[in-house]
Design a protein around this motif. Structure first.
Motif, PDB file in Angstrom:
ATOM      1  N   MET A   1       5.812   9.176 -20.495  1.00 32.09           N
ATOM      2  CA  MET A   1       4.841   8.205 -19.505  1.00 32.09           C
ATOM      3  C   MET A   1       5.285   7.843 -18.642  1.00 32.09           C
ATOM      4  O   MET A   1       7.052   7.982 -18.499  1.00 32.09           O
ATOM      5  N   GLN A   2       4.609   7.390 -17.432  1.00 28.16           N
ATOM      6  CA  GLN A   2       5.016   7.251 -15.900  1.00 28.16           C
ATOM      7  C   GLN A   2       5.413   5.723 -16.210  1.00 28.16           C
ATOM      8  O   GLN A   2       5.065   4.989 -16.290  1.00 28.16           O
ATOM      9  N   GLN A   3       6.546   6.357 -14.865  1.00 24.58           N
ATOM     10  CA  GLN A   3       6.993   4.510 -14.874  1.00 24.58           C
ATOM     11  C   GLN A   3       5.737   3.403 -13.706  1.00 24.58           C
ATOM     12  O   GLN A   3       5.514   4.085 -13.200  1.00 24.58           O
ATOM     13  N   ASP A   4       6.092   2.429 -13.827  1.00 24.36           N
ATOM     14  CA  ASP A   4       5.231   1.138 -13.061  1.00 24.36           C
ATOM     15  C   ASP A   4       3.876   1.621 -13.106  1.00 24.36           C
ATOM     16  O   ASP A   4       2.848   1.163 -12.087  1.00 24.36           O
ATOM     17  N   LYS A   5       3.040   2.143 -14.281  1.00 20.33           N
ATOM     18  CA  LYS A   5       1.916   3.077 -14.136  1.00 20.33           C
ATOM     19  C   LYS A   5       1.165   1.413 -15.062  1.00 20.33           C
ATOM     20  O   LYS A   5      -0.043   1.120 -14.654  1.00 20.33           O
ATOM     21  N   HIS A   6       2.134   0.450 -15.724  1.00 23.76           N
ATOM     22  CA  HIS A   6       1.316   0.205 -16.644  1.00 23.76           C
ATOM     23  C   HIS A   6       1.254  -1.107 -16.583  1.00 23.76           C
ATOM     24  O   HIS A   6       3.007  -1.676 -15.499  1.00 23.76           O
TER      25      HIS A   6
END
Length: 84
Positions: A1-6
């Motif tokens: 899961m990519q950070q700072d995307k959600h």
């Protein structure tokens, strides 16, 4: 899961203006307004127009618009005629 995307998923109070009802849940909704909840914590509050406390379907105050009845109207139109 990519950070700072959600978006930030945190506790938020939703307040129904029509019924004066509020409930605490988790959401990504944001608001500048805050409210102090029963547990002493301060949470952002989001105003909503309708919730389960004020919606006619859930409160049992929904009205039926059909005055004549669908079955009676069908029988009046098609029931008296015989095929033959």
């Amino acid at each position: 899961m990519q950070q700072d995307k959600h978006p930030d998923y945190r506790p938020v109070v939703f307040r129904d203006r029509a019924a004066g009802y509020a409930f605490l849940t988790r959401s990504t909704a944001t608001s500048e307004q805050t409210i102090e909840w029963d547990d002493g914590e301060t949470y952002p509050v989001v105003e909503v127009e309708i919730s389960s406390e004020s919606h006619p379907f859930y409160t049992g105050t929904a009205r039926t618009v059909d005055t004549e009845g669908r079955v009676a109207r069908f029988q009046r139109r098609y029931g008296g005629e015989s095929a033959g």
